[in-house]
Design a protein around this motif. Structure first.
Motif, PDB file in Angstrom:
ATOM      1  N   SER A  86       0.836  -1.209   0.000  1.00 10.15           N
ATOM      2  CA  SER A  86       0.000   0.000   0.000  1.00 10.15           C
ATOM      3  C   SER A  86       0.868   1.255   0.000  1.00 10.15           C
ATOM      4  O   SER A  86       1.881   1.324   0.685  1.00 10.15           O
ATOM      5  CB  SER A  86      -0.922   0.005   1.222  1.00 10.15           C
ATOM      6  N   CYS A 100      -7.548   3.438  -2.583  1.00  9.88           N
ATOM      7  CA  CYS A 100      -6.244   3.059  -2.037  1.00  9.88           C
ATOM      8  C   CYS A 100      -5.350   2.547  -3.150  1.00  9.88           C
ATOM      9  O   CYS A 100      -5.766   1.693  -3.945  1.00  9.88           O
ATOM     10  CB  CYS A 100      -6.410   1.980  -0.972  1.00  9.88           C
ATOM     11  N   PHE A 102      -1.982   0.622  -4.604  1.00 10.88           N
ATOM     12  CA  PHE A 102      -1.084  -0.471  -4.284  1.00 10.88           C
ATOM     13  C   PHE A 102      -0.171  -0.768  -5.463  1.00 10.88           C
ATOM     14  O   PHE A 102      -0.581  -0.661  -6.614  1.00 10.88           O
ATOM     15  CB  PHE A 102      -1.875  -1.754  -3.998  1.00 10.88           C
TER      16      PHE A 102
END
Length: 130
Positions: A86, A100, A102
């Motif tokens: 992450s 998010c 990654f």
């Protein structure tokens, strides 16, 4: 006194290092250890993925995730393990969700092929004239 944050569109342009392609639908991603839903793929590139999650994720952590793709025989699914790292997380425009970012840690070449396949599957080409 607080600094005025930059508009979201400016922050995205500053952070993005490689082009990403929006998926027209979201593919669910699971925690590979618990088999519980983790989030949905929002967009994908050959080196990473943006997930839309119901909870924010801890940054600079590795996660063991899994995609469940339809099996070639049409029965059940084929699990695709993903180990990701992450990098960023921010509130989505939809209340109660987070975007998010990654990077792919394990099997980046395999994921690159998968990313191309997913983009093709979720993209709409030109419709032929009727």
């Amino acid at each position: 006194m607080h600094a005025t944050p930059k508009p979201r569109s400016e922050r995205i342009l500053e952070q993005r290092q490689i082009p990403r392609h929006q998926l027209s639908a979201f593919l669910r991603v699971y925690n590979s250890q618990t088999d519980r839903p983790f989030g949905y793929i929002g967009n994908v590139s050959r080196l990473g993925v943006m997930l839309i999650t119901p909870l924010p994720v801890m940054l600079q952590q590795e996660y063991q995730l899994m995609l469940k793709l339809p099996a070639l025989n049409g029965l059940g699914f084929q699990p695709v393990p993903l180990r990701v790292h992450s990098h960023w997380c921010r509130q989505d425009i939809s209340p109660g969700f987070y975007d998010c970012g990654f990077s792919i840690v394990s099997n980046p070449n395999t994921f690159s092929d998968l990313a191309l396949m997913l983009r093709g599957y979720f993209s709409f080409g030109q419709a032929p004239d009727a």
